[in-house]
Write a protein that holds these residues in place. Structure first.
Motif, short mmCIF file in Angstrom:
data_model
loop_
_atom_site.label_atom_id
_atom_site.label_comp_id
_atom_site.label_asym_id
_atom_site.label_seq_id
_atom_site.Cartn_x
_atom_site.Cartn_y
_atom_site.Cartn_z
N LEU A 72 39.23 37.98 42.25
CA LEU A 72 40.63 38.22 43.09
C LEU A 72 39.96 39.31 44.09
O LEU A 72 40.06 38.49 45.25
N ALA A 73 39.44 40.39 43.47
CA ALA A 73 38.94 41.56 45.14
C ALA A 73 37.75 40.97 45.46
O ALA A 73 37.22 40.84 46.68
N LYS A 74 36.54 40.16 44.68
CA LYS A 74 35.61 39.72 45.19
C LYS A 74 35.94 38.34 46.59
O LYS A 74 35.24 38.94 47.80
N GLU A 75 36.87 37.50 45.56
CA GLU A 75 37.09 36.36 46.99
C GLU A 75 38.27 37.12 47.99
O GLU A 75 37.63 36.79 49.65
N ALA A 76 38.85 37.85 48.05
CA ALA A 76 39.51 38.69 48.54
C ALA A 76 39.29 39.52 49.71
O ALA A 76 39.41 40.09 51.21
N GLN A 77 37.58 39.91 49.28
CA GLN A 77 36.63 40.73 50.06
C GLN A 77 37.19 42.37 50.64
O GLN A 77 36.75 42.59 51.71
N VAL A 78 37.91 42.48 49.10
CA VAL A 78 38.50 43.61 49.84
C VAL A 78 37.70 45.36 48.76
O VAL A 78 36.11 44.68 48.95
N LYS A 79 37.43 46.54 50.05
CA LYS A 79 36.32 46.95 49.72
C LYS A 79 35.98 47.79 48.57
O LYS A 79 35.67 48.22 47.67
N LYS A 80 37.69 48.50 47.72
CA LYS A 80 37.61 48.98 46.73
C LYS A 80 38.92 48.65 45.97
O LYS A 80 40.52 48.51 46.42
N LEU A 81 38.47 48.18 44.71
CA LEU A 81 39.88 47.73 43.45
C LEU A 81 40.01 49.08 42.40
O LEU A 81 38.87 49.58 42.20
N ILE A 82 41.72 49.48 42.02
CA ILE A 82 41.75 50.38 41.78
C ILE A 82 42.88 49.11 40.32
O ILE A 82 44.25 48.83 40.67
N LEU A 83 42.17 49.39 38.98
CA LEU A 83 42.74 48.43 38.08
C LEU A 83 44.14 49.39 37.85
O LEU A 83 43.82 51.29 37.05
N THR A 84 45.08 48.30 37.83
CA THR A 84 46.64 49.54 36.39
C THR A 84 46.75 49.26 35.54
O THR A 84 46.72 47.69 35.64
N HIS A 85 48.38 48.98 35.15
CA HIS A 85 49.31 48.67 34.57
C HIS A 85 48.46 48.48 33.36
O HIS A 85 48.19 46.81 32.34
#
Ligand SMILES: [Zn+2]
Ligand SMILES: [Zn+2]
Length: 303
Positions: free
Chosen positions: A257-270
């Motif tokens: 999802l992060a790749k498709e939405a072209q975000v800069k940084k992903l933080i995994l939680t939960h």
């Protein structure tokens, strides 16, 4: 740029544990704290953090599962005992007003400051100030669930002091006018346009909070080009079927999802409490989206 920090107060899924409290993230910006979710023991986590109660401006509850909500009555009550007078805004799904009414009726909850509760009915902007707004979209969980995006408004361009000196623009209000995009006239009659001394506008930062959810198009749209996406990663990739059945994502789902939405940084939680070590979840995600980080309780992230 003003400092914008995220404190992951609670990072576990389902029940709290000694190592991972239930979900809550605090966003600290320009003297205001926005709290996303309020799982059990969130107030204890706030006390352990560098955050200050008094700066809390609004709370956003994504959905009414206990691991995102159970800390709310306690936090609201403690704010009363801390002599809070400022209003507090609370946004959440349909039903949140009923729950709080019952707690008030039976004297479980008492607040002596104005608590403004807004039940979310549709996607859109919930809160707007001079500096930012918060918008929401309906994401895909097993009960109604809202994802949130904090969007900083565009900032003025950088003022070129050397260029201003060279053009003879004096210190004071004339420089302020240029920064605000207004043309000025100097005492000698020369006119100076803002673009001569002020750089292009700087895009505001975007932070997206997306849990709990299966991967879905609404989450992708909400996350478009975000500077930071905080996404749930309850399970590892091999448990994808189980994750989706329960309305959750794997760490690789979050990375895709992060790749498709072209975000800069992903933080995994939960993170599911079944994992003593969540590193394998992080490594699986980094294969797909290298700039992935793992949330830990009380960790601070700069945006
Ligand atoms: Zn949850
Ligand atoms: Zn849930």
């Amino acid at each position: 740029m003003h400092p914008l920090t995220l404190t992951t107060l609670g990072t576990g899924a389902g029940r709290p544990s000694l190592h991972r409290s239930s979900s809550a993230v605090a966003l600290d910006y320009q003297g205001e704290i926005l709290l996303f979710d309020c799982g059990e023991s969130t107030q204890m986590q706030i006390m352990k953090s560098t955050l200050r109660w008094g700066k809390l401006a609004a709370i956003f509850i994504g959905h009414l599962h206990g691991d995102h909500f159970n800390g709310l009555p306690g936090l609201l009550a403690t704010l009363s005992m801390s002599d809070r007078e400022a209003p507090l805004k609370l946004f959440g799904p349909e039903g949140i007003t009923d729950i709080l009414s019952v707690l008030r009726k039976h004297r479980v909850l008492y607040t002596n400051y104005p608590l403004e509760v807004f039940e979310i009915k549709k996607a859109g902007v919930l809160l707007e100030t001079d500096h930012y707004y918060v918008e929401t979209r309906f994401i895909d969980h097993i009960i109604p669930c809202w994802g949130y995006a904090f969007q900083e408004k565009d900032l003025p361009g950088v003022f070129d002091v050397k260029r201003a000196e060279a053009l003879g623009v004096p210190h004071g209000p004339l420089r302020g006018k240029l920064v605000r995009g207004q043309e000025i006239q100097l005492e000698d009659g020369r006119k100076i346009r803002p673009e001569e001394v002020v750089g292009p506008k700087r895009s505001g930062r975007r932070v997206v909070y997306c849990l709990d959810s299966r991967p879905c198009s609404e989450a992708i749209q909400l996350s478009q080009k975000a500077d930071c996406l905080i996404h749930e990663a309850t399970f590892e990739a091999c448990l994808g079927e189980e994750a989706h059945e329960w309305g959750h994502s794997t760490s690789q789902d979050a990375a895709r999802l992060a790749k498709e939405a072209q975000v800069k940084k992903l933080i995994l939680t939960h993170i599911s409490q079944r994992y003593d070590q969540a590193k394998p979840l992080l490594e699986e995600a980094q294969v797909i989206f290298p700039n992935t980080l793992l949330a830990e309780d009380l960790k601070i992230f700069e945006v």
